[in-house]
Motif scaffolding. Structure first.
Motif, PDB file in Angstrom:
ATOM      1  N   CYS A  54      59.595 -23.786  74.580  1.00  0.00           N
ATOM      2  CA  CYS A  54      59.719 -23.891  76.034  1.00  0.00           C
ATOM      3  C   CYS A  54      61.025 -24.605  76.410  1.00  0.00           C
ATOM      4  O   CYS A  54      61.574 -25.374  75.621  1.00  0.00           O
ATOM      5  CB  CYS A  54      58.509 -24.679  76.539  1.00  0.00           C
ATOM      6  SG  CYS A  54      58.536 -25.067  78.285  1.00  0.00           S
ATOM      7  N   THR A  56      61.290 -27.055  78.173  1.00  0.00           N
ATOM      8  CA  THR A  56      61.063 -28.509  78.080  1.00  0.00           C
ATOM      9  C   THR A  56      61.429 -29.016  76.685  1.00  0.00           C
ATOM     10  O   THR A  56      62.035 -30.084  76.545  1.00  0.00           O
ATOM     11  CB  THR A  56      59.585 -28.825  78.387  1.00  0.00           C
ATOM     12  OG1 THR A  56      59.278 -28.259  79.655  1.00  0.00           O
ATOM     13  CG2 THR A  56      59.317 -30.307  78.412  1.00  0.00           C
ATOM     14  N   HIS A  75      54.745 -27.757  72.497  1.00  0.00           N
ATOM     15  CA  HIS A  75      53.501 -28.030  73.231  1.00  0.00           C
ATOM     16  C   HIS A  75      52.816 -26.745  73.658  1.00  0.00           C
ATOM     17  O   HIS A  75      51.799 -26.785  74.323  1.00  0.00           O
ATOM     18  CB  HIS A  75      53.804 -28.891  74.467  1.00  0.00           C
ATOM     19  CG  HIS A  75      54.813 -28.269  75.377  1.00  0.00           C
ATOM     20  ND1 HIS A  75      56.153 -28.328  75.136  1.00  0.00           N
ATOM     21  CD2 HIS A  75      54.671 -27.532  76.505  1.00  0.00           C
ATOM     22  CE1 HIS A  75      56.800 -27.671  76.073  1.00  0.00           C
ATOM     23  NE2 HIS A  75      55.929 -27.170  76.921  1.00  0.00           N
ATOM     24  N   CYS A 182      51.533 -22.861  78.397  1.00  0.00           N
ATOM     25  CA  CYS A 182      52.457 -23.521  79.322  1.00  0.00           C
ATOM     26  C   CYS A 182      53.136 -22.528  80.262  1.00  0.00           C
ATOM     27  O   CYS A 182      52.915 -22.565  81.460  1.00  0.00           O
ATOM     28  CB  CYS A 182      53.500 -24.333  78.549  1.00  0.00           C
ATOM     29  SG  CYS A 182      54.759 -25.027  79.619  1.00  0.00           S
TER      30      CYS A 182
HETATM   31 ZN    ZN Z   1      56.390 -26.063  78.502  1.00  0.00          ZN
END
Ligand code: ZN
Ligand code: COD
Length: 382
Positions: A54, A56, A75, A182
């Protein structure tokens, strides 16, 4: 690469397996042997099958968002429960599960409230890198390794609190559904739960990565009549058009600020704007792109740690609003497994978001793919 060392009686033993360690920011991850402790009470040890990479994770590796290091990042994971700690009742060994960066304890005042999803036990806003009891389950070369948001999916085995694990349909294709951890709920929920995009409305989406394109899919599904996509990487434009973007803008090729162009294109501003980059300048540009009276700007991206938003307060006074949205405001364990079932029943198709798949060992190549290429989501397979 050899198999993880694992005995049949695993619930009380340490598993030695491969994981990608982020020793410092701004350096490649290092694939190393780690020891993964057994789950303590209320915890679940999971064999990861796939993990998305991701934006992030990229922000953290680039040093923009601070988390304690050395850590195992990741994650967006899909896996199979290997063993459970004392008191765990919602999953059992063999279950297919997703890991969630925001838990849902179903007991705190936030979980019991009908709105929102910020469980009091969440660790995203001020990550400690440790389990709720203040300890770590990972050791590498004799050193304790931090987790990411209580998840850590760039490892063959991880330990996650039961409150951050969602049991999913046994029919779920495990190479595809990790992005339901996510990207998909973050994007869909920003549209359906936070903005509540209405049929016929106009939208602008800043940032056409995996999450931004999930926002685009949500806007299209909501019946938006015009969806303007903004990105500095024009390789994102063809897939964005395929998913519903009607107009693409590269701010670097415009003679005036992108928000001015969006206002001209829409006769005063859009109904809904989404910032899906994680940059304070684009948050303000997205807010300014909104219609003066009823425009709603949703901030999905997390701007760098210690940055500050600055804008003329007159922007908000005439009834524009600025809202934040994390994990799409979905109460994770209650809502996201249902999204997976809807995906299996072909109510929507998020497969186009997955443009690349790589073996887990090639994780550094996967990070490279996210830097300026046409990669939307690269899924790592274990
Ligand atoms: Zn994420
Ligand atoms: N102007 C326009 N486009 C830009 C700019 C800019 N200045 N800078 C970058 N972009 C584009 C990039 O070219 C890229 O296409 C896109 O923005 C970002 O895409 P990705 O693939 O790097 O990122 P995503 O889509 O995976 O994630 C985006 C988030 C904003 C969600 C993420 O980075 C983030 O900030 N997450 C934290 C908030 C959150 O929800 N956390 C919960 C778990 S993720």
């Amino acid at each position: 690469m050899e198999q993880a060392e694992i005995s049949t009686e695993t619930s009380s033993t340490v598993i030695t397996c491969w994981a990608a360690i982020a020793w410092t920011a701004n350096a490649p991850l290092s694939i190393e042997k780690v020891e993964v402790d057994p789950p303590k009470p209320g915890e679940v040890r999971i064999k990861i099958i796939s993990s998305g990479l991701c934006g992030t994770d990229k922000h953290i590796l680039d040093g923009k968002n601070k988390v304690p290091l050395p850590a195992i990042l990741g994650h967006e994971g899909a896996g199979i429960v290997e063993s459970i700690g004392e008191g765990v009742t919602s999953v059992k060994p063999g279950d297919k599960v997703l890991t969630f960066p925001i838990p849902e304890c179903k007991e705190c005042q936030f979980c019991l409230h009908p709105k929102g999803n910020m469980c009091l036990k969440e660790k995203v806003l001020s990550p400690t890198g440790l389990m709720l009891d203040g300890t770590s389950r990972f050791t590498c070369r004799g050193r304790k390794i931090y987790n990411l948001f209580g998840t850590s999916t760039f490892t063959e085995y991880t330990v996650v609190h039961e409150i951050a694990v969602g049991k999913i349909d046994a029919a779920a294709p495990m190479d595809k559904v990790c992005i339901m951890s996510c990207a998909v709920p973050t994007g869909f929920g920003a549209v359906f739960n936070t903005a509540r995009v209405t049929p016929g409305s106009t939208c602008v989406v800043f940032g056409l990565g995996g999450v931004g394109l999930a926002v685009v899919m949500g806007c299209k599904a909501s019946g938006a009549s015009r969806i303007i996509g903004v990105d500095i990487n024009e390789k994102k434009f063809p897939p964005a058009r395929a998913l519903g973007v009607t107009d693409c803008l590269n701010p670097r090729n415009l003679k005036k600020p992108v928000q001015e162009v969006v206002k001209e294109m829409t006769g005063g501003g859009v109904d809904f704007a989404f910032e899906v980059i994680g940059n304070t300048d684009t948050v303000v540009a997205a807010l300014e792109s909104c219609h003066m009276s009823y425009g709603v700007c949703v901030m999905v991206g997390e701007s760098p740690s210690n940055s500050r938003l600055s804008f003329d307060p007159i922007l908000l006074l005439p009834e524009r609003s600025l809202k934040g949205s994390i994990m799409g405001e979905y109460k994770t364990r209650s809502c996201i497994p249902k999204l997976v079932t809807d995906y299996i029943q072909k109510k929507f198709n998020t497969d186009p978001l997955i443009t690349h798949q790589l073996p887990f060992q090639k994780i550094n190549e996967a990070f490279e793919l996210l830097h300026g290429g046409y990669c939307i989501r690269c899924v790592l397979l274990f």
